[in-house]
Enzyme design. Structure first.
Site, PDB file in Angstrom:
ATOM      1  N   THR A 148       3.902   3.884   2.051  1.00  0.00           N
ATOM      2  CA  THR A 148       2.664   3.825   2.905  1.00  0.00           C
ATOM      3  C   THR A 148       1.936   3.261   2.367  1.00  0.00           C
ATOM      4  O   THR A 148       1.163   3.156   1.230  1.00  0.00           O
ATOM      5  CB  THR A 148       2.141   5.338   3.426  1.00  0.00           C
ATOM      6  OG1 THR A 148       0.987   4.938   3.969  1.00  0.00           O
ATOM      7  CG2 THR A 148       1.865   6.136   2.296  1.00  0.00           C
ATOM      8  N   SER A 183      -5.285  11.160   2.085  1.00  0.00           N
ATOM      9  CA  SER A 183      -5.092  12.771   2.289  1.00  0.00           C
ATOM     10  C   SER A 183      -3.861  13.196   1.481  1.00  0.00           C
ATOM     11  O   SER A 183      -3.393  12.483   0.555  1.00  0.00           O
ATOM     12  CB  SER A 183      -4.301  12.721   3.792  1.00  0.00           C
ATOM     13  OG  SER A 183      -3.137  11.969   3.906  1.00  0.00           O
ATOM     14  N   TYR A 185      -1.045  14.058   2.432  1.00  0.00           N
ATOM     15  CA  TYR A 185       0.037  13.255   2.619  1.00  0.00           C
ATOM     16  C   TYR A 185       0.299  12.146   1.836  1.00  0.00           C
ATOM     17  O   TYR A 185       1.376  11.983   1.212  1.00  0.00           O
ATOM     18  CB  TYR A 185       0.333  13.198   4.119  1.00  0.00           C
ATOM     19  CG  TYR A 185       1.272  11.977   4.181  1.00  0.00           C
ATOM     20  CD1 TYR A 185       2.498  12.178   4.353  1.00  0.00           C
ATOM     21  CD2 TYR A 185       0.478  10.706   4.817  1.00  0.00           C
ATOM     22  CE1 TYR A 185       3.296  10.865   4.443  1.00  0.00           C
ATOM     23  CE2 TYR A 185       1.444   9.690   5.118  1.00  0.00           C
ATOM     24  CZ  TYR A 185       2.705   9.795   5.069  1.00  0.00           C
ATOM     25  OH  TYR A 185       3.577   8.645   5.087  1.00  0.00           O
ATOM     26  N   HIS A 186      -0.545  11.349   1.910  1.00  0.00           N
ATOM     27  CA  HIS A 186      -0.682  10.030   0.993  1.00  0.00           C
ATOM     28  C   HIS A 186      -0.592  10.264  -0.512  1.00  0.00           C
ATOM     29  O   HIS A 186      -0.048   9.370  -1.164  1.00  0.00           O
ATOM     30  CB  HIS A 186      -1.831   9.196   1.492  1.00  0.00           C
ATOM     31  CG  HIS A 186      -1.941   8.703   2.711  1.00  0.00           C
ATOM     32  ND1 HIS A 186      -2.663   9.239   3.859  1.00  0.00           N
ATOM     33  CD2 HIS A 186      -1.362   7.747   3.454  1.00  0.00           C
ATOM     34  CE1 HIS A 186      -2.824   8.746   5.021  1.00  0.00           C
ATOM     35  NE2 HIS A 186      -1.571   7.688   4.858  1.00  0.00           N
ATOM     36  N   LYS A 189       2.937  10.709  -1.376  1.00  0.00           N
ATOM     37  CA  LYS A 189       3.636   9.330  -1.516  1.00  0.00           C
ATOM     38  C   LYS A 189       3.300   8.613  -2.754  1.00  0.00           C
ATOM     39  O   LYS A 189       4.111   8.005  -3.576  1.00  0.00           O
ATOM     40  CB  LYS A 189       3.178   8.606  -0.352  1.00  0.00           C
ATOM     41  CG  LYS A 189       3.670   9.043   1.045  1.00  0.00           C
ATOM     42  CD  LYS A 189       5.282   8.590   1.335  1.00  0.00           C
ATOM     43  CE  LYS A 189       5.585   8.654   2.650  1.00  0.00           C
ATOM     44  NZ  LYS A 189       7.128   8.587   2.895  1.00  0.00           N
TER      45      LYS A 189
END
Length: 396
Positions: A148, A183, A185-186, A189
């Site tokens: 991302t 975040s 989530y990031h 990644k």
């Protein structure tokens, strides 16, 4: 295409995984599809649903066989189960693996401790299991991993494609571009990227990390062949994209809700270009030991610019409202991301246009009776809650 490849698509029941699997199959490749249906489970947990009805995994696969005459090999299981992952990779013997199988929503990862831990465990452990399965089965398998653009954050310098050459105290080196994600989530990644680069450097694996921008659109030529082949259209405050939310608000006659000043600028990409980027990456693999990074986006716009584009395209009157931003992020910042590698390999991008937006309006109108306006209300706050359970209730 010079030769037929065997390509295993992980997370193939999801928003991007499903149309990508069909796209690769339609281009003549032998495709396997793998999923654990976690994405459908998030809908149940949050009490939301895709605006466009989606068929079961089994019905989708059978419909594609009916429509195209091509068979998709199916695997059902979880990447956090190492035995399952190894068996699936060894059983299908792919030339390339396309990895979409991760929890993908920043708001979901920020609901509370449990959702943050789940996101990082699911994403990081699943990818680690996959790296081991590749190394044990066949290190020449090319891993095409969806990353991302959010890994980079919003630095005050140009964003290069994964790597940066720096000079410090008179010495120069090439290193991974510094990451400042926004975040949990990031962050997951970012951990994935570091683990994959390590596996390439130490084990000699080959990988392409595709740092993708925000995807818009719902239809590809393949999914348009039959309603049972449709992919998701998410508009809720947890999994929905801003363009989808704006399209629904315009059709309903509601103001378009911009968080903060709307100056947040992000990379964007059409869903059709996502599938094409995956095909290009698979058919032009990284070399042994190479960790290659492509920024998978085609243009950048601010949230305010997106809102104004939607408002201008809609035939009726549309207002724009500015709300307090539930996220902790820079709302006015420099943003210039390099994204030339995929175009050099042949990508001919679609850009955000009134024609596309108008097609989204028609789609929303068609399924208007399935809209749940309360689902668009932002409920997840980036700042830690004093009462963690309140965040879960608010997100539902």
């Amino acid at each position: 295409m010079d030769e037929v490849m065997r390509i295993l698509v992980l997370g193939a029941d999801g928003y991007l995984g499903w149309p990508t699997a069909l796209y690769l199959s339609d281009h003549g490749h032998d495709v396997g599809v793998l999923d654990n249906f976690a994405r459908r489970g998030y809908d149940t947990e949050l009490g939301v649903r895709s605006l466009v009805p989606i068929a079961s995994f089994e019905e989708r696969i059978e419909t594609w066989r009916e429509v195209s005459g091509r068979q998709l090999a199916s695997y059902v299981g979880d990447l956090t189960d190492p035995q399952f992952v190894s068996a699936a990779v060894a059983g299908f013997r792919p030339d390339a693996i396309v990895h979409f199988a991760e929890q993908r929503a920043a708001p979901y990862s920020m609901i509370d401790r449990a959702h943050a831990v789940y996101t990082q465990t699911n994403n990081v452990v699943g990818t680690l299991n996959l790296l081991y399965a590749i190394a044990e089965t066949d290190p020449s398998i090319h891993l095409v991993k969806l990353g991302t653009m959010g890994e980079y954050g919003t630095p005050n310098i140009d964003i290069e494609e994964g790597w940066l050459e720096i000079t410090h105290n008179g010495r120069t080196d090439r290193m991974l571009y510094p990451k400042r994600p926004g975040s949990f989530y990031h962050l997951s990644k970012v951990h994935d990227s570091h683990n994959i680069e390590f596996a390439c450097r130490i084990w000699g694996l080959r990988a392409t990390d595709l740092n993708q921008g925000v995807v818009y659109g719902q239809q590809t030529p393949q999914t348009a062949l039959d309603p049972r082949l449709a992919t998701r259209f998410d508009y809720d405050a947890v999994f929905g994209t801003v363009l989808n939310r704006f399209a629904i608000q315009a059709v309903l006659g509601h103001p378009l809700t911009v968080y903060g000043t709307g100056g947040q600028t992000r990379g964007l990409i059409d869903i059709r270009d996502t599938a094409e980027c995956i095909r290009i990456a698979c058919e032009n693999p990284a070399g042994p030991g190479e960790f290659r990074v492509f920024n998978q986006m085609t243009q950048s716009l601010s949230v305010e610019q997106i809102a104004k584009t939607v408002a201008a395209a809609y035939p009726g009157a549309v207002e724009v409202d500015y709300l307090d931003n539930p996220r902790v992020e820079s709302e006015n910042h420099y943003y210039n991301a390099v994204h030339t590698s995929l175009e050099q390999l042949g990508l001919r991008p679609h850009l955000l246009s009134d024609t596309l937006i108008e097609s989204l309006f028609a789609l929303v109108e068609q399924h208007r009776d399935r809209i749940e306006p309360e689902a668009m209300r932002p409920a997840v706050q980036w700042r830690r809650q004093s009462n963690p359970s309140s965040a879960i209730v608010a997100a539902r």
